[in-house]
Design a protein around this motif. Sequence first.
Motif, PDB file in Angstrom:
ATOM      1  N   GLU A 179     -17.184  47.361 134.650  1.00 36.75           N
ATOM      2  CA  GLU A 179     -17.175  46.118 133.875  1.00 36.75           C
ATOM      3  C   GLU A 179     -18.556  45.847 133.300  1.00 36.75           C
ATOM      4  N   ALA A 180     -18.578  45.312 132.090  1.00 47.14           N
ATOM      5  CA  ALA A 180     -19.839  44.916 131.448  1.00 47.14           C
ATOM      6  C   ALA A 180     -19.721  43.464 130.994  1.00 47.14           C
ATOM      7  N   ASP A 181     -20.690  42.662 131.405  1.00 49.72           N
ATOM      8  CA  ASP A 181     -20.788  41.261 130.972  1.00 49.72           C
ATOM      9  C   ASP A 181     -22.054  41.120 130.149  1.00 49.72           C
ATOM     10  N   VAL A 182     -21.919  40.633 128.915  1.00 51.87           N
ATOM     11  CA  VAL A 182     -23.086  40.416 128.064  1.00 51.87           C
ATOM     12  C   VAL A 182     -22.972  39.015 127.463  1.00 51.87           C
ATOM     13  N   SER A 183     -24.070  38.270 127.542  1.00 49.29           N
ATOM     14  CA  SER A 183     -24.133  36.953 126.914  1.00 49.29           C
ATOM     15  C   SER A 183     -25.563  36.712 126.482  1.00 49.29           C
ATOM     16  N   GLY A 184     -25.759  35.698 125.654  1.00 48.84           N
ATOM     17  CA  GLY A 184     -27.125  35.404 125.241  1.00 48.84           C
ATOM     18  C   GLY A 184     -27.210  34.299 124.211  1.00 48.84           C
TER      19      GLY A 184
ATOM     20  N   LEU B 188     -23.754  45.333 134.471  1.00 49.36           N
ATOM     21  CA  LEU B 188     -22.817  46.443 134.534  1.00 49.36           C
ATOM     22  C   LEU B 188     -22.462  46.630 135.997  1.00 49.36           C
ATOM     23  N   SER B 189     -21.165  46.630 136.308  1.00 47.15           N
ATOM     24  CA  SER B 189     -20.767  46.728 137.711  1.00 47.15           C
ATOM     25  C   SER B 189     -19.489  47.538 137.851  1.00 47.15           C
ATOM     26  N   ALA B 190     -19.276  48.024 139.056  1.00 47.61           N
ATOM     27  CA  ALA B 190     -18.041  48.716 139.418  1.00 47.61           C
ATOM     28  C   ALA B 190     -17.459  47.976 140.617  1.00 47.61           C
ATOM     29  N   PRO B 191     -16.579  47.001 140.356  1.00 51.79           N
ATOM     30  CA  PRO B 191     -16.022  46.199 141.453  1.00 51.79           C
ATOM     31  C   PRO B 191     -15.350  47.095 142.508  1.00 51.79           C
ATOM     32  N   GLY B 192     -15.590  46.753 143.762  1.00 50.88           N
ATOM     33  CA  GLY B 192     -14.992  47.508 144.858  1.00 50.88           C
ATOM     34  C   GLY B 192     -15.846  48.667 145.338  1.00 50.88           C
ATOM     35  N   THR B 193     -16.889  49.042 144.563  1.00 48.96           N
ATOM     36  CA  THR B 193     -17.742  50.157 144.979  1.00 48.96           C
ATOM     37  C   THR B 193     -19.111  49.686 145.439  1.00 48.96           C
ATOM     38  N   GLY B 194     -19.455  48.452 145.133  1.00 46.74           N
ATOM     39  CA  GLY B 194     -20.769  47.938 145.485  1.00 46.74           C
ATOM     40  C   GLY B 194     -21.831  48.217 144.435  1.00 46.74           C
ATOM     41  N   PHE B 195     -21.468  48.975 143.390  1.00 52.87           N
ATOM     42  CA  PHE B 195     -22.443  49.263 142.334  1.00 52.87           C
ATOM     43  C   PHE B 195     -22.584  48.067 141.409  1.00 52.87           C
ATOM     44  N   SER B 196     -23.824  47.682 141.130  1.00 47.47           N
ATOM     45  CA  SER B 196     -24.093  46.598 140.198  1.00 47.47           C
ATOM     46  C   SER B 196     -25.506  46.764 139.656  1.00 47.47           C
ATOM     47  N   GLY B 197     -25.647  46.583 138.372  1.00 45.59           N
ATOM     48  CA  GLY B 197     -26.959  46.626 137.747  1.00 45.59           C
ATOM     49  C   GLY B 197     -27.026  45.573 136.660  1.00 45.59           C
ATOM     50  N   SER B 198     -28.211  45.045 136.440  1.00 48.54           N
ATOM     51  CA  SER B 198     -28.332  44.006 135.419  1.00 48.54           C
ATOM     52  C   SER B 198     -29.622  44.200 134.652  1.00 48.54           C
TER      53      SER B 198
END
Length: 184
Positions: free
Chosen positions: A92-97, A126-136
């Motif tokens: 998943e990717a979340d972008v706002s601004g 940017l994240s992968a729900p359920g895997t613990g991966f998350s970056g911002s």
Amino acid sequence: MKTTILACGTLLLGLASFSSRAVDNGIYLGVGIGQGGVQIEERFDGENFDFDANDTAYKLIAGWRFLDWPAVEANYVDLGTADDRIDGVDIEADVSGFSLAALGFLPIGPVDVYAKLGAVNWDAELSAPGTGFSGSGDGTDFMYGAGVQFRIWSLSFRGEYEIFDVSDADTVDMISLGVTWTFL
């Protein structure tokens, strides 16, 4: 018959010229809704990472059109939560601004064609729900776009395309339909 056609044509031309003269330059507020897209193509440890997804996006608009052709505009843009499946993993990717841009209008009767150029202060995750991966990440980069709007009195209906030059992403863009109201 010719008289009726001539009368209708004259009425339409009169309404078009009236609506273009009745438009007030000034401060305007509005909203837009559309589709936001994020595309990232990278290579990590010999593997290709090709993320390409869209989601419903919205924007809040505030601007000042101080003459017929120039304006400045600030927007809050939320591109939604775009998701894609890569090698069996949901990403998943979340972008706002917030963006600030100068606009140049070419008025053609009640229609304006315009271009915009400015900067966007963005936040992305940017994240992968359920895997613990998350970056911002966050930053300030260029943004630009083009659009067309139809004005009737102080109300404007617009369609536009914008590109946000977010670092580490190949394409972050938005296509939207919106409405603005000039009140001062």
